[in-house]
Design a protein around this motif. Structure first.
Motif, mmCIF file in Angstrom:
data_model
loop_
_atom_site.group_PDB
_atom_site.id
_atom_site.type_symbol
_atom_site.label_atom_id
_atom_site.label_comp_id
_atom_site.label_asym_id
_atom_site.label_seq_id
_atom_site.Cartn_x
_atom_site.Cartn_y
_atom_site.Cartn_z
ATOM 1 N N MET A 1 14.475 -23.653 -0.851
ATOM 2 C CA MET A 1 14.405 -24.276 0.281
ATOM 3 C C MET A 1 14.376 -23.466 1.147
ATOM 4 O O MET A 1 15.361 -22.740 1.443
ATOM 5 N N LEU A 2 13.161 -24.142 2.289
ATOM 6 C CA LEU A 2 13.353 -22.205 3.201
ATOM 7 C C LEU A 2 14.164 -22.804 4.771
ATOM 8 O O LEU A 2 13.282 -24.089 4.903
ATOM 9 N N LYS A 3 15.145 -22.634 5.282
ATOM 10 C CA LYS A 3 15.444 -23.595 6.503
ATOM 11 C C LYS A 3 14.955 -23.002 7.828
ATOM 12 O O LYS A 3 15.089 -21.578 8.086
ATOM 13 N N LEU A 4 14.565 -23.724 8.997
ATOM 14 C CA LEU A 4 13.977 -23.537 9.636
ATOM 15 C C LEU A 4 14.986 -22.950 10.475
ATOM 16 O O LEU A 4 16.378 -24.163 10.727
ATOM 17 N N PRO A 5 15.427 -22.128 11.253
ATOM 18 C CA PRO A 5 16.618 -22.074 12.464
ATOM 19 C C PRO A 5 16.914 -23.764 13.304
ATOM 20 O O PRO A 5 15.641 -24.060 14.124
ATOM 21 N N ALA A 6 17.991 -23.368 14.532
ATOM 22 C CA ALA A 6 18.008 -24.092 16.009
ATOM 23 C C ALA A 6 17.176 -24.329 16.633
ATOM 24 O O ALA A 6 16.164 -25.036 17.272
ATOM 25 N N VAL A 7 16.712 -22.604 17.041
ATOM 26 C CA VAL A 7 15.411 -22.461 17.819
ATOM 27 C C VAL A 7 14.661 -21.704 17.070
ATOM 28 O O VAL A 7 14.879 -21.133 16.795
ATOM 29 N N LEU A 8 13.069 -22.148 17.730
ATOM 30 C CA LEU A 8 11.958 -21.563 16.892
ATOM 31 C C LEU A 8 11.033 -21.492 17.875
ATOM 32 O O LEU A 8 10.320 -22.199 18.241
ATOM 33 N N THR A 9 11.329 -20.836 19.174
ATOM 34 C CA THR A 9 10.357 -20.457 20.288
ATOM 35 C C THR A 9 9.047 -19.445 20.113
ATOM 36 O O THR A 9 9.939 -18.296 19.210
ATOM 37 N N HIS A 10 8.506 -19.344 20.871
ATOM 38 C CA HIS A 10 7.557 -17.583 20.241
ATOM 39 C C HIS A 10 8.400 -16.203 20.490
ATOM 40 O O HIS A 10 8.577 -15.101 19.580
ATOM 41 N N ALA A 11 9.418 -16.072 21.085
ATOM 42 C CA ALA A 11 10.425 -15.086 21.076
ATOM 43 C C ALA A 11 11.238 -14.888 19.669
ATOM 44 O O ALA A 11 11.375 -13.587 19.161
ATOM 45 N N ALA A 12 11.627 -16.174 19.082
ATOM 46 C CA ALA A 12 12.128 -16.024 18.015
ATOM 47 C C ALA A 12 11.140 -15.916 17.050
ATOM 48 O O ALA A 12 11.741 -16.262 16.216
ATOM 49 N N ALA A 13 10.385 -16.903 16.717
ATOM 50 C CA ALA A 13 9.429 -16.768 15.402
ATOM 51 C C ALA A 13 8.614 -15.789 15.101
ATOM 52 O O ALA A 13 8.445 -15.296 14.079
ATOM 53 N N CYS A 14 8.518 -14.514 15.930
ATOM 54 C CA CYS A 14 7.876 -13.427 15.666
ATOM 55 C C CYS A 14 8.956 -12.389 14.628
ATOM 56 O O CYS A 14 8.279 -12.469 13.393
ATOM 57 N N GLY A 15 9.974 -13.157 14.836
ATOM 58 C CA GLY A 15 10.946 -12.251 13.688
ATOM 59 C C GLY A 15 11.081 -12.854 12.647
ATOM 60 O O GLY A 15 11.332 -12.317 11.396
ATOM 61 N N PHE A 16 11.160 -14.646 12.391
ATOM 62 C CA PHE A 16 11.094 -15.468 11.935
ATOM 63 C C PHE A 16 9.913 -15.165 10.454
ATOM 64 O O PHE A 16 9.733 -15.311 9.345
ATOM 65 N N PHE A 17 8.990 -14.628 11.160
ATOM 66 C CA PHE A 17 7.381 -14.415 10.247
ATOM 67 C C PHE A 17 7.693 -13.501 8.734
ATOM 68 O O PHE A 17 7.364 -13.943 8.138
ATOM 69 N N ASP A 18 8.911 -12.923 9.280
ATOM 70 C CA ASP A 18 8.956 -11.495 8.303
ATOM 71 C C ASP A 18 10.150 -12.618 7.146
ATOM 72 O O ASP A 18 9.655 -12.334 5.925
ATOM 73 N N THR A 19 10.512 -13.364 7.484
ATOM 74 C CA THR A 19 11.697 -13.801 7.141
ATOM 75 C C THR A 19 10.481 -15.015 5.913
ATOM 76 O O THR A 19 10.649 -14.881 4.504
ATOM 77 N N VAL A 20 9.372 -15.805 6.557
ATOM 78 C CA VAL A 20 8.448 -15.926 5.383
ATOM 79 C C VAL A 20 7.951 -15.591 4.535
ATOM 80 O O VAL A 20 7.697 -16.164 3.833
ATOM 81 N N ALA A 21 7.723 -14.953 5.416
ATOM 82 C CA ALA A 21 6.942 -13.701 4.110
ATOM 83 C C ALA A 21 7.356 -12.850 3.378
ATOM 84 O O ALA A 21 6.775 -12.988 1.680
ATOM 85 N N LYS A 22 8.849 -13.141 3.248
ATOM 86 C CA LYS A 22 9.724 -12.587 2.199
ATOM 87 C C LYS A 22 9.469 -13.494 0.894
ATOM 88 O O LYS A 22 9.484 -13.163 -0.045
ATOM 89 N N GLU A 23 10.526 -14.603 1.901
ATOM 90 C CA GLU A 23 10.734 -15.704 0.694
ATOM 91 C C GLU A 23 10.015 -16.779 0.247
ATOM 92 O O GLU A 23 9.750 -17.028 -0.619
ATOM 93 N N VAL A 24 8.530 -17.203 0.687
ATOM 94 C CA VAL A 24 8.084 -17.812 0.636
ATOM 95 C C VAL A 24 7.569 -17.416 -0.791
ATOM 96 O O VAL A 24 7.282 -18.190 -1.882
ATOM 97 N N PRO A 25 6.695 -16.644 -0.695
ATOM 98 C CA PRO A 25 6.170 -16.216 -2.301
ATOM 99 C C PRO A 25 6.551 -16.263 -3.573
ATOM 100 O O PRO A 25 7.152 -16.246 -4.653
ATOM 101 N N SER A 26 8.177 -16.219 -3.273
ATOM 102 C CA SER A 26 9.600 -15.691 -4.167
ATOM 103 C C SER A 26 10.192 -16.745 -4.667
ATOM 104 O O SER A 26 10.377 -17.452 -6.092
ATOM 105 N N MET A 27 9.603 -18.131 -3.576
ATOM 106 C CA MET A 27 10.268 -19.340 -4.006
ATOM 107 C C MET A 27 9.970 -20.370 -5.511
ATOM 108 O O MET A 27 8.914 -19.756 -5.338
ATOM 109 N N PRO A 28 10.623 -20.685 -6.398
ATOM 110 C CA PRO A 28 10.248 -21.238 -7.515
ATOM 111 C C PRO A 28 9.438 -22.438 -7.438
ATOM 112 O O PRO A 28 10.229 -23.403 -6.893
#
Length: 97
Positions: A1-28
């Protein structure tokens, strides 16, 4: 499961895209995104959810969102993407509570 942070605005989302790109493909199995902690967001949160969905479907996996607030779903509806961010089915123990 991928947990979103409490704050996800434009400033924070840019860095979170890297997390998504790494974690989602490897999730069972199905990709479930937990949005229950999300308290401050803008349309960037929808972009993150849609990227999770895109990566999940590209990997042949299901996709759903758990704990999305009414405000988040209203925003998704305004942007016309509500059907693309389906709610995860509740487990029997959660539904009975």
């Amino acid at each position: 499961m991928l947990k979103l942070p409490a704050v996800l605005t434009h400033a924070a989302a840019c860095g979170f895209f890297d997390t998504v790109a790494k974690e989602v493909p490897s999730m069972p199995g199905e990709v479930v995104v937990d949005a229950s902690a999300l308290s401050q967001f803008d349309s960037s949160a929808l972009a993150i959810l849609l990227e999770c969905r895109r990566l999940a479907l590209a990997a042949g996996k299901g996709f759903s969102v758990q704990g999305a607030s009414g405000q988040l779903m209203q925003l998704a509806d305004v942007y016309g993407v509500a059907t693309l961010v389906p709610a995860a089915p509740q487990s029997p123990s959660v539904a009975a509570a």
